[in-house]
Design an enzyme around this catalytic site. Structure first.
Site, PDB file in Angstrom:
ATOM      1  N   LYS A   4       2.809   2.216  -0.621  1.00 29.11           N
ATOM      2  CA  LYS A   4       1.555   2.779  -1.139  1.00 29.11           C
ATOM      3  C   LYS A   4       0.494   2.828  -0.046  1.00 29.11           C
ATOM      4  O   LYS A   4      -0.282   3.785   0.043  1.00 29.11           O
ATOM      5  CB  LYS A   4       1.080   1.949  -2.350  1.00 29.11           C
ATOM      6  CG  LYS A   4       1.972   2.172  -3.564  1.00 29.11           C
ATOM      7  CD  LYS A   4       1.807   1.147  -4.679  1.00 29.11           C
ATOM      8  CE  LYS A   4       2.915   1.391  -5.719  1.00 29.11           C
ATOM      9  NZ  LYS A   4       2.942   0.422  -6.804  1.00 29.11           N
ATOM     10  N   GLN A  51       0.038  -4.693  -8.720  1.00 34.24           N
ATOM     11  CA  GLN A  51       1.485  -4.513  -8.589  1.00 34.24           C
ATOM     12  C   GLN A  51       2.200  -5.425  -9.595  1.00 34.24           C
ATOM     13  O   GLN A  51       1.967  -6.633  -9.623  1.00 34.24           O
ATOM     14  CB  GLN A  51       1.915  -4.854  -7.147  1.00 34.24           C
ATOM     15  CG  GLN A  51       3.379  -4.600  -6.863  1.00 34.24           C
ATOM     16  CD  GLN A  51       3.759  -3.115  -6.998  1.00 34.24           C
ATOM     17  OE1 GLN A  51       3.076  -2.239  -6.484  1.00 34.24           O
ATOM     18  NE2 GLN A  51       4.850  -2.842  -7.688  1.00 34.24           N
ATOM     19  N   ASP A  70      -2.684   3.804 -12.341  1.00 34.39           N
ATOM     20  CA  ASP A  70      -1.303   3.713 -12.825  1.00 34.39           C
ATOM     21  C   ASP A  70      -1.132   4.382 -14.191  1.00 34.39           C
ATOM     22  O   ASP A  70      -0.010   4.644 -14.616  1.00 34.39           O
ATOM     23  CB  ASP A  70      -0.904   2.229 -12.968  1.00 34.39           C
ATOM     24  CG  ASP A  70       0.068   1.786 -11.883  1.00 34.39           C
ATOM     25  OD1 ASP A  70       0.693   2.649 -11.256  1.00 34.39           O
ATOM     26  OD2 ASP A  70       0.209   0.561 -11.691  1.00 34.39           O
TER      27      ASP A  70
END
Ligand code: NAP
Length: 282
Positions: free
Chosen positions: A51, A95, A118
């Protein structure tokens, strides 16, 4: 045809980089994504590194906050609250998975919906199911983009999704439905799975079991999207949920692992970060 998520995402990232270049003159700065990594799970470390690399390629500012496994839930929630209030932060990603002593749902809910890159926040999920504007979860969004880029007609097709997780199976089913496919969702309690999957003109597999889907489970000419990321127990190499070598000759379109859905997921994270940045400026 093998759809290369790697090539498609490289193209899309190059386009985004051109767009982001114009932001400092227009808005005074570039989008800023903050990724929080708790602990040192090797898969999570590698995802977070990916990322950061993608952010660099696109010109997005990336901050990775690393915290030890021992961080308390309250400490993590305090970090998120501070990031929510920080006007220089456009996207917040925690995460997953988190250590067992931390409630993942509570953490996801703590993220400001407008910075939820997300698309996991309950308000974004509700908006998706109500067909309201929302941030789409990255993996399902990337899958639809790959199908469209490959010229696959989705409307009217029989689609089968194996897996019903909140992050892949359910949302990709909803997106396929929104594209007017007729969708069946299969799972670990589905009887005669092969009979169900052989009906699929579009088969999306998100299970997490190496090479679980065998050639006899796939119809000739089917479009096969392999979401799985596994270690092949024989070779130790990365492999998908689909037996690629056996199915590629009979599928009309198929995605490889690695180099398929994975890079598109990260690409969509970049898109979502830019979208959140722009929405907060409107
Ligand atoms: P998950 O939460 O573990 O869900 C797995 C799903 O597969 C469940 O719905 C489960 O059914 C179903 N399943 C398990 N065994 C099955 C069987 N024998 N037959 C039929 N269905 C079965 O996993 P996930 O988070 O959705 O991830 C799935 C895979 O995708 C993993 O390999 C993950 O690493 C990968 N992934 C990749 C990306 C990417 O960007 N490439 C992103 C996310 C995930 P039940 O609901 O009945 O238990």
């Amino acid at each position: 045809m093998v759809i290369s998520g790697k090539e498609l995402s490289a193209r899309l990232k190059a386009e985004m980089a051109e767009q982001v270049k114009t932001f400092p003159a227009k808005y005074g700065r570039v989008p800023h994504l903050v990724v929080i990594l708790v602990g040192d799970n090797p898969a999570s470390v590698s995802y977070v590194t990916g990322k950061a690399k993608a952010s660099e390629a696109v010109g997005i500012r990336n901050t990775t906050i690393r915290k030890p496994e021992s961080i308390t839930e309250a400490e993590l929630l305090d970090i998120i609250t501070a990031l929510n209030l920080d006007d220089e932060v456009d996207g917040i990603l925690v995460q997953l998975p988190l250590p067992k002593h931390i409630d993942e749902n509570k953490v996801i809910e703590a993220i400001d919906k407008s910075k939820d890159v997300d698309g996991f926040h309950p308000l974004n999920v509700a908006a998706l199911w109500q067909k309201q504007p929302c941030t789409l979860p990255c993996t399902p969004k990337g899958i639809i983009q790959m199908l469209k880029a490959a010229g696959v007609e989705i409307a009217g097709k029989r689609a089968v999704v194996i897996g019903r997780s909140n992050i892949v199976g359910l949302p990709v089913s909803k997106l396929l439905l929104d594209e007017n496919a007729t969708v069946t969702i299969a799972h670990s309690r589905t009887r005669n799975l092969g009979e169900v999957t052989r009906q699929a003109e579009i088969l999306v597999v998100a299970i997490g079991r190496p090479k679980f889907v065998t050639a006899d489970m796939v119809a000739d000419g089917a479009v096969v999207i392999d979401v799985g990321v596994n270690r092949d127990p024989e070779t130790g190499k990365l492999c998908g949920d689909v037996d690629f070598a056996a199915i590629e000759p009979k599928a009309s379109v198929i995605t490889p692992v690695p180099g398929g859905v994975g890079p598109m997921t990260i690409c969509c994270l970049m898109e979502n970060t830019i979208e959140c940045f722009l929405k907060r400026r409107r």
